[in-house]
Design a protein around this motif. Structure first.
Motif, mmCIF file in Angstrom:
data_model
loop_
_atom_site.group_PDB
_atom_site.id
_atom_site.type_symbol
_atom_site.label_atom_id
_atom_site.label_comp_id
_atom_site.label_asym_id
_atom_site.label_seq_id
_atom_site.Cartn_x
_atom_site.Cartn_y
_atom_site.Cartn_z
ATOM 1 N N GLU A 116 -7.691 40.401 -13.695
ATOM 2 C CA GLU A 116 -7.104 39.320 -12.893
ATOM 3 C C GLU A 116 -5.591 39.263 -13.082
ATOM 4 O O GLU A 116 -4.839 39.061 -12.109
ATOM 5 C CB GLU A 116 -7.736 37.989 -13.269
ATOM 6 N N ALA A 117 -5.122 39.449 -14.332
ATOM 7 C CA ALA A 117 -3.681 39.401 -14.603
ATOM 8 C C ALA A 117 -2.953 40.504 -13.851
ATOM 9 O O ALA A 117 -1.846 40.300 -13.332
ATOM 10 C CB ALA A 117 -3.423 39.518 -16.100
ATOM 11 N N ALA A 118 -3.574 41.681 -13.761
ATOM 12 C CA ALA A 118 -2.956 42.774 -13.018
ATOM 13 C C ALA A 118 -2.846 42.427 -11.546
ATOM 14 O O ALA A 118 -1.837 42.734 -10.893
ATOM 15 C CB ALA A 118 -3.772 44.046 -13.206
ATOM 16 N N ALA A 119 -3.867 41.777 -11.004
ATOM 17 C CA ALA A 119 -3.823 41.362 -9.599
ATOM 18 C C ALA A 119 -2.726 40.331 -9.373
ATOM 19 O O ALA A 119 -1.911 40.458 -8.445
ATOM 20 C CB ALA A 119 -5.177 40.796 -9.179
ATOM 21 N N LEU A 120 -2.676 39.313 -10.222
ATOM 22 C CA LEU A 120 -1.693 38.243 -10.058
ATOM 23 C C LEU A 120 -0.271 38.734 -10.289
ATOM 24 O O LEU A 120 0.691 38.174 -9.739
ATOM 25 C CB LEU A 120 -2.013 37.095 -11.026
ATOM 26 N N THR A 165 0.909 41.721 -9.477
ATOM 27 C CA THR A 165 1.295 42.790 -8.553
ATOM 28 C C THR A 165 2.468 42.391 -7.674
ATOM 29 O O THR A 165 3.374 43.192 -7.403
ATOM 30 C CB THR A 165 0.096 43.186 -7.666
ATOM 31 N N ASP A 166 2.479 41.148 -7.226
ATOM 32 C CA ASP A 166 3.500 40.698 -6.276
ATOM 33 C C ASP A 166 3.527 39.166 -6.333
ATOM 34 O O ASP A 166 2.485 38.535 -6.497
ATOM 35 C CB ASP A 166 3.133 41.175 -4.866
ATOM 36 N N LYS A 167 4.700 38.586 -6.154
ATOM 37 C CA LYS A 167 4.801 37.125 -6.226
ATOM 38 C C LYS A 167 4.057 36.448 -5.083
ATOM 39 O O LYS A 167 3.795 35.242 -5.126
ATOM 40 C CB LYS A 167 6.262 36.693 -6.233
ATOM 41 N N ARG A 168 3.714 37.235 -4.040
ATOM 42 C CA ARG A 168 2.961 36.653 -2.933
ATOM 43 C C ARG A 168 1.470 36.504 -3.250
ATOM 44 O O ARG A 168 0.737 35.884 -2.485
ATOM 45 C CB ARG A 168 3.141 37.504 -1.674
ATOM 46 N N ILE A 169 1.019 37.080 -4.360
ATOM 47 C CA ILE A 169 -0.342 36.813 -4.840
ATOM 48 C C ILE A 169 -0.285 35.473 -5.549
ATOM 49 O O ILE A 169 0.245 35.350 -6.653
ATOM 50 C CB ILE A 169 -0.840 37.920 -5.788
ATOM 51 N N THR A 170 -0.795 34.448 -4.891
ATOM 52 C CA THR A 170 -0.583 33.072 -5.347
ATOM 53 C C THR A 170 -1.791 32.445 -6.028
ATOM 54 O O THR A 170 -1.673 31.383 -6.652
ATOM 55 C CB THR A 170 -0.200 32.182 -4.144
ATOM 56 N N ASN A 171 -2.941 33.054 -5.908
ATOM 57 C CA ASN A 171 -4.130 32.428 -6.479
ATOM 58 C C ASN A 171 -5.204 33.500 -6.683
ATOM 59 O O ASN A 171 -5.008 34.666 -6.351
ATOM 60 C CB ASN A 171 -4.651 31.320 -5.557
ATOM 61 N N SER A 172 -6.333 33.056 -7.197
ATOM 62 C CA SER A 172 -7.420 33.990 -7.468
ATOM 63 C C SER A 172 -8.749 33.266 -7.378
ATOM 64 O O SER A 172 -8.864 32.104 -7.776
ATOM 65 C CB SER A 172 -7.251 34.591 -8.869
ATOM 66 N N GLU A 173 -9.721 33.950 -6.814
ATOM 67 C CA GLU A 173 -11.091 33.434 -6.851
ATOM 68 C C GLU A 173 -11.808 33.861 -8.121
ATOM 69 O O GLU A 173 -12.974 33.536 -8.326
ATOM 70 C CB GLU A 173 -11.864 33.917 -5.620
ATOM 71 N N GLY A 174 -11.098 34.608 -8.961
ATOM 72 C CA GLY A 174 -11.643 34.972 -10.256
ATOM 73 C C GLY A 174 -11.960 36.442 -10.396
ATOM 74 O O GLY A 174 -11.915 37.221 -9.447
ATOM 75 N N TYR A 234 -5.271 47.185 -7.007
ATOM 76 C CA TYR A 234 -5.747 47.606 -5.689
ATOM 77 C C TYR A 234 -6.270 46.418 -4.891
ATOM 78 O O TYR A 234 -6.016 46.309 -3.681
ATOM 79 C CB TYR A 234 -6.834 48.669 -5.833
ATOM 80 N N ALA A 235 -6.978 45.509 -5.544
ATOM 81 C CA ALA A 235 -7.455 44.301 -4.853
ATOM 82 C C ALA A 235 -6.276 43.490 -4.325
ATOM 83 O O ALA A 235 -6.311 42.970 -3.204
ATOM 84 C CB ALA A 235 -8.307 43.461 -5.802
ATOM 85 N N ALA A 236 -5.218 43.390 -5.127
ATOM 86 C CA ALA A 236 -4.030 42.644 -4.708
ATOM 87 C C ALA A 236 -3.361 43.312 -3.517
ATOM 88 O O ALA A 236 -2.943 42.644 -2.559
ATOM 89 C CB ALA A 236 -3.052 42.529 -5.871
ATOM 90 N N GLU A 237 -3.257 44.639 -3.559
ATOM 91 C CA GLU A 237 -2.633 45.362 -2.446
ATOM 92 C C GLU A 237 -3.429 45.180 -1.155
ATOM 93 O O GLU A 237 -2.841 45.053 -0.067
ATOM 94 C CB GLU A 237 -2.522 46.841 -2.802
ATOM 95 N N ARG A 238 -4.734 45.127 -1.267
ATOM 96 C CA ARG A 238 -5.559 44.902 -0.079
ATOM 97 C C ARG A 238 -5.311 43.503 0.487
ATOM 98 O O ARG A 238 -5.204 43.316 1.705
ATOM 99 C CB ARG A 238 -7.039 45.078 -0.423
ATOM 100 N N ALA A 239 -5.223 42.502 -0.384
ATOM 101 C CA ALA A 239 -4.960 41.136 0.081
ATOM 102 C C ALA A 239 -3.578 41.040 0.727
ATOM 103 O O ALA A 239 -3.401 40.420 1.786
ATOM 104 C CB ALA A 239 -5.083 40.156 -1.081
#
Length: 455
Positions: A146-150, A152-161, A226-231
Motif C-alpha cells: 500500500e505504501a508503494a502505491a500511495l 507513486t504520485d501525489k495524485r494517489i490520494t487514498n486507498s481501499e486497502g 503498478y496498481a497506482a499507475e493503472r489508477a
C-alpha cells in the motif's frame, strides 16, 4: 506430510482411514457403490488500510462428504465431524436419501476403466508450498504494498486497502471401484486498490499477485506501483459517442472469453441444450488462426490436478485446433446424458491457453494497439450481461480510446455489445503479452468489431 509441519490437524493416513471406514459402512448397509471425500483447509487473511490493520481472519475448515448409490439411485450427505459416530450417521443419511430418490439412468460412479491408476493419481505436480507467515508478517507485507502505491504520485490520494492471504488445504477421496487419491495444495495472494484524484474526478484501480508458492509472488512494491499507475492512467476519463469499432480486450479480461467458451461446451449446458454452442463438436467455434490447449499437469499450475473431482484420469489435449472444436468438457454424469465418454472434467476445466498462429514475438501491447488502430481498448468490465443460451453479450466497460494506434484519452461509462458466437469467430489477433488469470492464459485479444454505446 506431518500435521506438525503443515498446520493441518489431520494427516493423509488419517484421511485414508476415514475413507476406508466410510466405504465399509456403506457396503454393510447394502450400497451397490459409494464414494467419499475428506478434506481440510487452513488459512490466514490480513487487510490493512492507510497503514492500519483492518481485518485479521483465520480459517480452519474440514469436511466429510459421502455419496451412496443403490443401483441408479443416489444419496449424498456431509458433515464437519470426523468422529466414528458422526461418520456412521453421515453414511446412514446418504443411504437413506438414496432409498427415497428417484432412479436416474445417468447416475453412478465413473467406469473403472476411466479412473486414474495409482501411478497417475500419485503424480507430484508441486502444488503444495505452505507459507509460514503470521498476522504481523502479513500486515507488514500489505503495508509495503500500500505504501508503494500511495508513494507513486501525489495524485494517489487514498486507498481501499491492501491484503495478504495464505491458504492451504489437503484431501483424500476414494470409491468402491478401487480409486484412492489425494494431495495437498496451497494458494497465496497479495493485492491493493489505490484511488487517484479527488472529489467527483476520483478513479480507482487494483492489482494483485496470486501463486502456489509465496516465493513466486510479485514484490509488494511492484504490485503497489503498478496498481497506482493503472489508477493514474484513468484520470480524466470521459464518455465517447456511440459507435461500432474494433475492441481490444486487455489480457486479464480476455481470459473471460475463454471462460465463456468453456462454459458453452461443458456438459451441463450441453445436455440441457442451454448453450449457444450446442452440437458444435467438429465445427468452427473460433477464428481459424486460433488454438486452445489444456494441460492439467503443469507444475504449480492453478488448474493442475492428477485426476478430476471423480477420480477420472486427466490428460493434456488440444480443445480447439485451427478454430475447430475437438472436445467437450464432460463429467461421467453429463457424458452419460449425452451418450458420450467422460473427458475428466468433473469440477471443470484445467489449465487453458489460447494462442494465435499469427502472433509474433514482438506483438506486445503497443503492437496490439497499433493493430487496433482506431477503437476501444478495454481494461475493466462491469455487470453480468452474458447470456450463455443465446450468446448475447453486453457489459459495462472502461478503458482508453485509441486513434492511429495510440491512446488518446481514458474512457468510462460505456457499454460494449455483441454476440459471443460471432465475437469468438471475429478475433483478429492475440498478443504476445500473455497473462495467466486463475486457470486461463492468453494475451490481449482484438475483436474485429463491436457496438459501443456511449453518450
Amino acid at each position: 506430510m506431518s500435521s506438525s509441519t503443515t498446520g493441518f490437524a489431520h494427516t493423509p493416513d488419517q484421511f485414508q482411514q476415514i475413507a476406508r471406514d466410510a466405504l465399509l459402512l456403506a457396503r454393510h448397509l447394502g450400497a451397490s457403490d459409494a464414494g467419499v471425500e475428506v478434506s481440510e483447509g487452513v488459512g490466514l487473511s490480513v487487510s490493512v488500510r492507510k497503514g492500519a490493520v483492518e481485518n485479521v481472519e483465520r480459517n480452519r475448515d474440514k469436511s466429510l462428504g459421502v455419496t451412496v448409490y443403490l443401483g441408479r439411485r443416489r444419496g449424498n450427505a456431509s458433515s464437519s465431524d470426523f468422529s466414528a459416530a458422526a461418520l456412521k450417521a453421515t453414511v446412514q443419511a446418504a443411504y437413506d436419501i438414496a432409498r427415497f430418490t428417484a432412479e436416474d439412468p445417468a447416475a453412478g460412479l465413473p467406469d473403472a476403466d476411466d479412473l486414474a491408476g495409482p501411478d497417475e493419481a500419485g503424480r507430484d505436480l508441486d502444488l503444495f508450498h505452505p507459507w509460514a507467515i503470521d498476522a504481523e508478517g502479513a500486515a507488514a507485507i500489505a503495508r509495503r504494498c500500500e505504501a508503494a502505491a500511495l508513494g507513486t504520485d501525489k495524485r494517489i490520494t487514498n486507498s481501499e486497502g491492501a491484503g495478504v492471504s495464505a491458504q492451504q488445504s489437503h484431501f483424500w477421496m476414494a470409491n468402491s471401484r478401487g480409486f484412492g487419491g489425494g494431495y495437498a495444495s496451497s494458494r497465496h495472494s497479495l493485492s491493493v486498490a489505490p484511488i487517484a484524484g479527488r472529489g467527483a474526478k476520483m478513479q480507482r484501480d487494483a492489482w494483485y499477485s496470486s501463486m502456489r508458492a509465496a516465493d513466486d509472488l510479485a514484490a509488494p512494491e511492484a504490485v503497489g506501483r503498478y496498481a497506482a499507475e493503472r489508477a493514474l492512467s484513468r484520470l480524466g476519463s470521459r464518455k465517447i459517442a456511440t459507435c461500432e469499432v474494433p475492441v481490444l480486450f486487455e489480457s486479464t479480461l480476455a481470459t473471460g472469453l475463454i471462460g465463456s467458451l468453456v462454459g458453452a461446451v461443458s456438459g451441463g449446458a450441453l445436455y440441457r441444450k442451454a448453450t449457444f454452442l450446442h452440437d458444435s463438436l467438429g465445427r468452427p467455434v473460433l477464428a481459424d488462426h486460433l488454438d486452445l490447449d489444456e494441460d492439467p499437469l503443469v507444475p504449480r499450475g492453478k488448474g493442475s490436478s492428477p485426476f478430476d473431482d471423480e477420480g477420472v484420469r486427466v490428460r493434456p489435449r488440444r480443445v480447439v485446433d485451427a478454430g475447430v472444436l475437438q472436445g467437450y468438457f464432460l463429467s461421467s454424469y453429463s457424458a452419460r446424458k449425452l451418450g458420450m465418454a467422460t473427458t475428466g472434467h468433473a469440477g471443470g476445466a484445467h489449465n487453458m491457453t489460447l494462442t494465435s498462429r499469427l502472433t509474433q514475438p514482438g506483438d506486445d501491447l503497443d503492437a496490439m494497439l497499433r493493430k487496433l488502430h482506431r477503437g476501444l481498448f478495454v481494461i475493466e468490465l462491469m455487470g453480468q450481461g452474458v447470456n450463455g443460451v443465446t450468446g448475447d453479450y453486453s457489459r459495462g466497460a472502461a478503458g482508453f480510446w485509441v486513434e492511429n494506434g495510440r491512446i488518446v484519452h481514458p474512457v468510462e461509462e460505456v457499454t460494449i455489445a455483441g454476440n459471443l458466437k460471432q465475437m469468438l469467430r471475429d478475433v483478429v489477433a492475440v498478443g504476445a503479452d500473455r497473462y495467466t488469470l486463475g486457470t486461463k492464459t492468453t494475451g490481449s485479444v482484438l475483436i474485429e468489431k463491436m457496438k459501443v454505446a456511449g453518450a
